[in-house]
Motif scaffolding. Structure first.
Motif, mmCIF file in Angstrom:
data_model
loop_
_atom_site.group_PDB
_atom_site.id
_atom_site.type_symbol
_atom_site.label_atom_id
_atom_site.label_comp_id
_atom_site.label_asym_id
_atom_site.label_seq_id
_atom_site.Cartn_x
_atom_site.Cartn_y
_atom_site.Cartn_z
ATOM 1 N N ILE A 66 0.828 -1.209 0.000
ATOM 2 C CA ILE A 66 0.000 0.000 0.000
ATOM 3 C C ILE A 66 0.862 1.258 0.000
ATOM 4 O O ILE A 66 0.593 2.208 -0.742
ATOM 5 C CB ILE A 66 -0.963 -0.011 1.205
ATOM 6 C CG1 ILE A 66 -2.019 -1.097 0.997
ATOM 7 C CG2 ILE A 66 -1.633 1.339 1.395
ATOM 8 C CD1 ILE A 66 -2.876 -1.366 2.218
ATOM 9 N N SER A 67 1.916 1.253 0.819
ATOM 10 C CA SER A 67 2.758 2.453 0.889
ATOM 11 C C SER A 67 3.512 2.684 -0.418
ATOM 12 O O SER A 67 3.699 3.829 -0.836
ATOM 13 C CB SER A 67 3.731 2.361 2.063
ATOM 14 O OG SER A 67 4.679 1.345 1.855
ATOM 15 N N ILE A 68 3.920 1.620 -1.093
ATOM 16 C CA ILE A 68 4.593 1.771 -2.389
ATOM 17 C C ILE A 68 3.619 2.291 -3.442
ATOM 18 O O ILE A 68 3.958 3.172 -4.242
ATOM 19 C CB ILE A 68 5.238 0.450 -2.824
ATOM 20 C CG1 ILE A 68 6.436 0.138 -1.922
ATOM 21 C CG2 ILE A 68 5.678 0.501 -4.291
ATOM 22 C CD1 ILE A 68 7.032 -1.228 -2.131
ATOM 23 N N LEU A 69 2.407 1.780 -3.437
ATOM 24 C CA LEU A 69 1.417 2.251 -4.407
ATOM 25 C C LEU A 69 1.035 3.710 -4.165
ATOM 26 O O LEU A 69 0.800 4.451 -5.121
ATOM 27 C CB LEU A 69 0.173 1.368 -4.366
ATOM 28 C CG LEU A 69 0.334 -0.025 -4.963
ATOM 29 C CD1 LEU A 69 -0.944 -0.829 -4.773
ATOM 30 C CD2 LEU A 69 0.710 0.048 -6.425
ATOM 31 N N LEU A 70 0.970 4.129 -2.925
ATOM 32 C CA LEU A 70 0.669 5.531 -2.631
ATOM 33 C C LEU A 70 1.782 6.453 -3.110
ATOM 34 O O LEU A 70 1.523 7.567 -3.550
ATOM 35 C CB LEU A 70 0.453 5.719 -1.131
ATOM 36 C CG LEU A 70 -0.871 5.228 -0.579
ATOM 37 C CD1 LEU A 70 -0.887 5.349 0.939
ATOM 38 C CD2 LEU A 70 -2.023 5.992 -1.189
ATOM 39 N N GLN A 71 3.018 5.989 -3.048
ATOM 40 C CA GLN A 71 4.130 6.804 -3.525
ATOM 41 C C GLN A 71 4.136 6.913 -5.043
ATOM 42 O O GLN A 71 4.402 7.974 -5.586
ATOM 43 C CB GLN A 71 5.459 6.208 -3.078
ATOM 44 C CG GLN A 71 5.770 6.464 -1.644
ATOM 45 C CD GLN A 71 7.126 5.936 -1.260
ATOM 46 O OE1 GLN A 71 7.930 5.573 -2.106
ATOM 47 N NE2 GLN A 71 7.372 5.881 0.023
ATOM 48 N N SER A 72 3.841 5.848 -5.739
ATOM 49 C CA SER A 72 3.891 5.882 -7.197
ATOM 50 C C SER A 72 2.747 6.685 -7.785
ATOM 51 O O SER A 72 2.833 7.151 -8.908
ATOM 52 C CB SER A 72 3.880 4.457 -7.765
ATOM 53 O OG SER A 72 2.650 3.830 -7.488
ATOM 54 N N ARG A 73 1.671 6.877 -7.034
ATOM 55 C CA ARG A 73 0.552 7.666 -7.517
ATOM 56 C C ARG A 73 0.911 9.124 -7.698
ATOM 57 O O ARG A 73 0.425 9.789 -8.581
ATOM 58 C CB ARG A 73 -0.589 7.570 -6.529
ATOM 59 C CG ARG A 73 -1.748 6.940 -7.181
ATOM 60 C CD ARG A 73 -2.902 6.888 -6.314
ATOM 61 N NE ARG A 73 -3.515 5.635 -6.681
ATOM 62 C CZ ARG A 73 -4.710 5.302 -6.412
ATOM 63 N NH1 ARG A 73 -5.425 6.078 -5.671
ATOM 64 N NH2 ARG A 73 -5.200 4.194 -6.828
ATOM 65 N N GLY A 74 1.761 9.634 -6.859
ATOM 66 C CA GLY A 74 2.131 11.040 -6.925
ATOM 67 C C GLY A 74 3.105 11.364 -8.045
ATOM 68 O O GLY A 74 3.342 12.513 -8.352
ATOM 69 N N ALA A 75 3.671 10.357 -8.697
ATOM 70 C CA ALA A 75 4.678 10.588 -9.726
ATOM 71 C C ALA A 75 4.063 11.120 -11.017
ATOM 72 O O ALA A 75 4.684 11.898 -11.725
ATOM 73 C CB ALA A 75 5.437 9.301 -10.008
ATOM 74 N N GLY A 76 2.855 10.716 -11.333
ATOM 75 C CA GLY A 76 2.212 11.166 -12.559
ATOM 76 C C GLY A 76 2.645 10.336 -13.751
ATOM 77 O O GLY A 76 3.690 9.690 -13.754
#
Length: 72
Positions: free
Chosen positions: A17-27
């Motif tokens: 979950i934490s990895i997916l939340l980080q990759s969401r902000g990359a665009g």
């Protein structure tokens, strides 16, 4: 020994979950190298999420090693 497996599953789900939340902000533009943005330092919640991900990864590694050594 079963408690280690449960802890490992919980940590792995939190890590995903934490990895997916980080990759969401990359665009999407950053994935293909098309973004012309400047790299800035992480601030606020983004920095806390980054540190939390590192802590979860270390905990997952430690629990995995403990599980291997205790099952012998």
């Amino acid at each position: 020994m079963d408690i280690l497996k449960i802890i490992q599953i919980v940590i792995s789900v939190l890590l995903i979950i934490s990895i997916l939340l980080q990759s969401r902000g990359a665009g999407l533009g950053g994935v293909f190298g098309g973004s012309g943005s400047v790299f800035l330092t992480k601030r606020g919640i983004e920095k806390k999420l980054f540190i939390f991900t590192i802590i979860l990864a270390i905990a997952f590694f430690g629990i995995s090693l403990a599980s291997v050594f205790l099952n012998k």
